[in-house]
Design a protein around this motif. Structure first.
Motif, PDB file in Angstrom:
ATOM      1  N   LYS A  31      44.391 -48.324  72.962  1.00 53.39           N
ATOM      2  CA  LYS A  31      45.453 -47.355  72.715  1.00 53.39           C
ATOM      3  C   LYS A  31      46.403 -47.936  71.679  1.00 53.39           C
ATOM      4  O   LYS A  31      46.463 -49.141  71.478  1.00 53.39           O
ATOM      5  N   GLY A  32      47.132 -47.057  71.005  1.00 52.56           N
ATOM      6  CA  GLY A  32      48.093 -47.510  70.011  1.00 52.56           C
ATOM      7  C   GLY A  32      47.436 -48.322  68.910  1.00 52.56           C
ATOM      8  O   GLY A  32      46.506 -47.865  68.243  1.00 52.56           O
ATOM      9  N   ILE A  36      39.093 -53.223  70.514  1.00 53.74           N
ATOM     10  CA  ILE A  36      38.346 -53.879  71.587  1.00 53.74           C
ATOM     11  C   ILE A  36      37.614 -55.074  71.007  1.00 53.74           C
ATOM     12  O   ILE A  36      36.876 -54.953  70.018  1.00 53.74           O
ATOM     13  N   VAL A  37      37.843 -56.224  71.603  1.00 51.99           N
ATOM     14  CA  VAL A  37      37.209 -57.467  71.162  1.00 51.99           C
ATOM     15  C   VAL A  37      36.216 -57.928  72.221  1.00 51.99           C
ATOM     16  O   VAL A  37      36.558 -57.997  73.412  1.00 51.99           O
ATOM     17  N   LYS A  38      34.995 -58.210  71.783  1.00 48.01           N
ATOM     18  CA  LYS A  38      33.997 -58.830  72.665  1.00 48.01           C
ATOM     19  C   LYS A  38      34.322 -60.320  72.727  1.00 48.01           C
ATOM     20  O   LYS A  38      34.247 -61.026  71.732  1.00 48.01           O
ATOM     21  N   VAL A  39      34.707 -60.794  73.892  1.00 48.19           N
ATOM     22  CA  VAL A  39      35.223 -62.149  74.043  1.00 48.19           C
ATOM     23  C   VAL A  39      34.089 -63.176  73.994  1.00 48.19           C
ATOM     24  O   VAL A  39      33.072 -63.038  74.676  1.00 48.19           O
ATOM     25  N   ILE A  74      35.416 -58.175  66.922  1.00 47.20           N
ATOM     26  CA  ILE A  74      35.889 -56.803  67.114  1.00 47.20           C
ATOM     27  C   ILE A  74      34.691 -55.885  67.297  1.00 47.20           C
ATOM     28  O   ILE A  74      33.820 -55.789  66.425  1.00 47.20           O
ATOM     29  N   GLU A  75      34.650 -55.237  68.453  1.00 47.74           N
ATOM     30  CA  GLU A  75      33.531 -54.332  68.748  1.00 47.74           C
ATOM     31  C   GLU A  75      33.829 -52.898  68.317  1.00 47.74           C
ATOM     32  O   GLU A  75      32.957 -52.182  67.833  1.00 47.74           O
ATOM     33  N   SER A  76      35.093 -52.484  68.493  1.00 46.63           N
ATOM     34  CA  SER A  76      35.425 -51.096  68.131  1.00 46.63           C
ATOM     35  C   SER A  76      36.911 -50.963  67.837  1.00 46.63           C
ATOM     36  O   SER A  76      37.727 -51.742  68.336  1.00 46.63           O
ATOM     37  N   GLY A  94      43.220 -64.529  69.032  1.00 45.29           N
ATOM     38  CA  GLY A  94      44.548 -63.964  69.159  1.00 45.29           C
ATOM     39  C   GLY A  94      45.139 -64.076  70.537  1.00 45.29           C
ATOM     40  O   GLY A  94      44.639 -64.778  71.428  1.00 45.29           O
ATOM     41  N   LEU A  95      46.236 -63.342  70.696  1.00 51.10           N
ATOM     42  CA  LEU A  95      47.068 -63.383  71.890  1.00 51.10           C
ATOM     43  C   LEU A  95      47.144 -61.980  72.485  1.00 51.10           C
ATOM     44  O   LEU A  95      47.383 -61.016  71.764  1.00 51.10           O
ATOM     45  N   ALA A  96      46.917 -61.891  73.785  1.00 55.88           N
ATOM     46  CA  ALA A  96      46.984 -60.605  74.475  1.00 55.88           C
ATOM     47  C   ALA A  96      48.011 -60.686  75.598  1.00 55.88           C
ATOM     48  O   ALA A  96      48.376 -61.775  76.042  1.00 55.88           O
ATOM     49  N   TYR A  97      48.480 -59.542  76.059  1.00 54.28           N
ATOM     50  CA  TYR A  97      49.380 -59.546  77.209  1.00 54.28           C
ATOM     51  C   TYR A  97      48.632 -59.911  78.493  1.00 54.28           C
ATOM     52  O   TYR A  97      49.236 -60.296  79.495  1.00 54.28           O
ATOM     53  N   GLY A  98      47.325 -59.825  78.463  1.00 53.58           N
ATOM     54  CA  GLY A  98      46.480 -60.155  79.610  1.00 53.58           C
ATOM     55  C   GLY A  98      45.080 -59.611  79.380  1.00 53.58           C
ATOM     56  O   GLY A  98      44.816 -58.936  78.378  1.00 53.58           O
ATOM     57  N   GLY A  99      44.166 -59.932  80.286  1.00 56.71           N
ATOM     58  CA  GLY A  99      42.836 -59.353  80.233  1.00 56.71           C
ATOM     59  C   GLY A  99      41.772 -60.170  79.552  1.00 56.71           C
ATOM     60  O   GLY A  99      40.632 -59.714  79.412  1.00 56.71           O
ATOM     61  N   ALA A 100      42.086 -61.410  79.117  1.00 57.16           N
ATOM     62  CA  ALA A 100      41.111 -62.196  78.349  1.00 57.16           C
ATOM     63  C   ALA A 100      40.051 -62.873  79.208  1.00 57.16           C
ATOM     64  O   ALA A 100      39.027 -63.311  78.680  1.00 57.16           O
ATOM     65  N   TYR A 101      40.245 -62.947  80.511  1.00 61.02           N
ATOM     66  CA  TYR A 101      39.233 -63.521  81.407  1.00 61.02           C
ATOM     67  C   TYR A 101      38.136 -62.476  81.655  1.00 61.02           C
ATOM     68  O   TYR A 101      37.871 -62.078  82.782  1.00 61.02           O
ATOM     69  N   ALA A 102      37.497 -62.023  80.609  1.00 60.74           N
ATOM     70  CA  ALA A 102      36.565 -60.909  80.737  1.00 60.74           C
ATOM     71  C   ALA A 102      35.617 -60.863  79.548  1.00 60.74           C
ATOM     72  O   ALA A 102      35.789 -61.592  78.569  1.00 60.74           O
ATOM     73  N   GLU A 103      34.633 -59.985  79.629  1.00 62.17           N
ATOM     74  CA  GLU A 103      33.691 -59.817  78.525  1.00 62.17           C
ATOM     75  C   GLU A 103      34.315 -59.083  77.347  1.00 62.17           C
ATOM     76  O   GLU A 103      33.911 -59.285  76.197  1.00 62.17           O
ATOM     77  N   TYR A 104      35.300 -58.219  77.618  1.00 60.30           N
ATOM     78  CA  TYR A 104      35.985 -57.470  76.566  1.00 60.30           C
ATOM     79  C   TYR A 104      37.484 -57.455  76.850  1.00 60.30           C
ATOM     80  O   TYR A 104      37.912 -57.443  78.008  1.00 60.30           O
ATOM     81  N   VAL A 105      38.284 -57.432  75.786  1.00 59.75           N
ATOM     82  CA  VAL A 105      39.733 -57.344  75.942  1.00 59.75           C
ATOM     83  C   VAL A 105      40.273 -56.345  74.922  1.00 59.75           C
ATOM     84  O   VAL A 105      39.796 -56.278  73.781  1.00 59.75           O
ATOM     85  N   ALA A 106      41.244 -55.552  75.349  1.00 59.26           N
ATOM     86  CA  ALA A 106      41.966 -54.659  74.438  1.00 59.26           C
ATOM     87  C   ALA A 106      43.197 -55.396  73.955  1.00 59.26           C
ATOM     88  O   ALA A 106      43.986 -55.913  74.755  1.00 59.26           O
TER      89      ALA A 106
END
Length: 337
Positions: A31-32, A36-39, A74-76, A94-106
């Motif tokens: 969003k915004g 989506i990054v494939k980690v 970057i996947e999409s 990069g830096l995310a607010y959260g969600g990097a412990y995963a296969e994909y992160v927004a």
């Protein structure tokens, strides 16, 4: 039902390291300004331990999944708000607010950097949170300028390893560290270029620092430890010094008396700092600072990412226990296949 992915979850929402497990959750939707990054890899940070235990105030925009720094592809990208310089297929970190412990992160493109070919996925994943935190503490909050002296507590931690390198490259007059062993101090001095160090377990480090500086103290202190160092920080600070509080590893309430008269006598400033709760525009400015001033030094080898251990993300329990041991020098990185 939408697409799913593997991610690290916490049984019952919070708990010890053994509560971590590989879960299956919905894949994020951008969003915004997000893509989506494939980690490919992600770095561990002490905030992750606190978040796992339910003791960290997670920003409202962060997903439940832990993890703030990563590298990947970057996947999409579906939104026009995303920066045009980031395209599908680009290798980024990069830096995310959260969600990097995963296969994909927004993640917002304002918090991404293009990964140089000379950096591995593991090295790139260990840079964003660590180096941005160190530069924010040193420059923005600590008001560092060339020729000042600086003390980095927890000298062998990833943030301080970055900070020592930044201080040396930018002409600090003296760089000191505290650490839990002579081995860690030797690493900071002999390998990173610190001026000297003090073992906090074997004596009064503040008095030792005053002796080393002929009673002057240091201009900037960067402290992730908290209450157990508070009084000593006041003693070790130089006149017109800055004490930057990054965390409370030892707790938030002081155990003994504190002489607040030192604030006045030395004209000290004590200021707390956070990064994760900052807005996207602020983090974007820090991203630009890292890109302009530090990234070229990673490319030419002047700056190094020190990695303690690399583990597959399926061994996240082991990774968290290793961080809890306080025996590491540098980053713990997890890879995602």
């Amino acid at each position: 039902m939408g697409e799913t992915m593997r991610a690290i979850g916490i049984k019952n929402g919070s708990g010890p390291a053994d509560a971590l497990f590989v879960d299956t959750i919905p894949k994020p939707v951008p969003k915004g300004s997000e893509v989506i990054v494939k980690v490919k890899a992600f770095g561990l940070n002490r905030m992750d331990l606190l978040q796992r235990e339910g003791k960290y105030p997670v920003p409202s925009q962060a997903p439940a999944t832990m993890g703030v720094e990563f590298s990947g592809i970057i996947e999409s990208r579906t939104n026009e708000d995303a920066e045009r310089s980031f395209k599908v297929g680009d290798e980024v970190f990069g830096l995310a607010y959260g969600g990097a412990y995963a296969e994909y992160v927004a993640v917002s493109t304002h918090m991404l950097l293009h990964k140089p070919k000379s950096l591995s996925w593991e090295q790139a994943a260990g840079i964003p949170e660590t180096w941005i935190t160190a530069s924010q503490a040193m420059y923005l909050v600590g008001e560092y300028s060339r020729g000042k002296s600086i003390l980095w507590h927890a000298g062998a931690s990833a943030v301080s390893i970055a900070g020592i390198q930044l201080s040396k490259a930018d002409g600090a007059s003296a760089i000191y560290v505290t650490a839990s062993s002579q081995e860690k101090i030797d690493f900071c001095v002999k390998e990173l270029g610190a001026t000297g160090g003090f073992n906090y377990r074997s004596g009064d480090w503040a008095q030792a620092l005053l002796q080393a500086t002929n009673g002057k103290g240091v201009d900037i202190i960067v402290d992730p430890v908290g209450q157990s160092y508070f009084q000593q920080d006041l003693i070790a600070g130089a006149r017109d010094g800055r004490i930057v509080s990054l965390g409370m590893m030892s707790g938030t309430r002081t155990d003994g008396p504190v002489d607040i008269g030192l604030f006045v006598a030395k004209r000290l400033r004590f200021e707390g700092s956070t990064l994760r709760s900052r807005d996207e525009a602020y983090q974007g400015r820090l991203r630009d600072t890292l890109q302009d001033h530090a990234l070229p030094k990673f490319v030419d080898g002047s700056f190094k990412v020190y990695i303690e251990k690399v583990l597959p993300f399926e061994r996240i329990v082991e990774a968290h226990k290793l961080m809890e041991s306080n025996q590491t020098r540098g980053k713990i990185i997890c890879t995602v296949d």
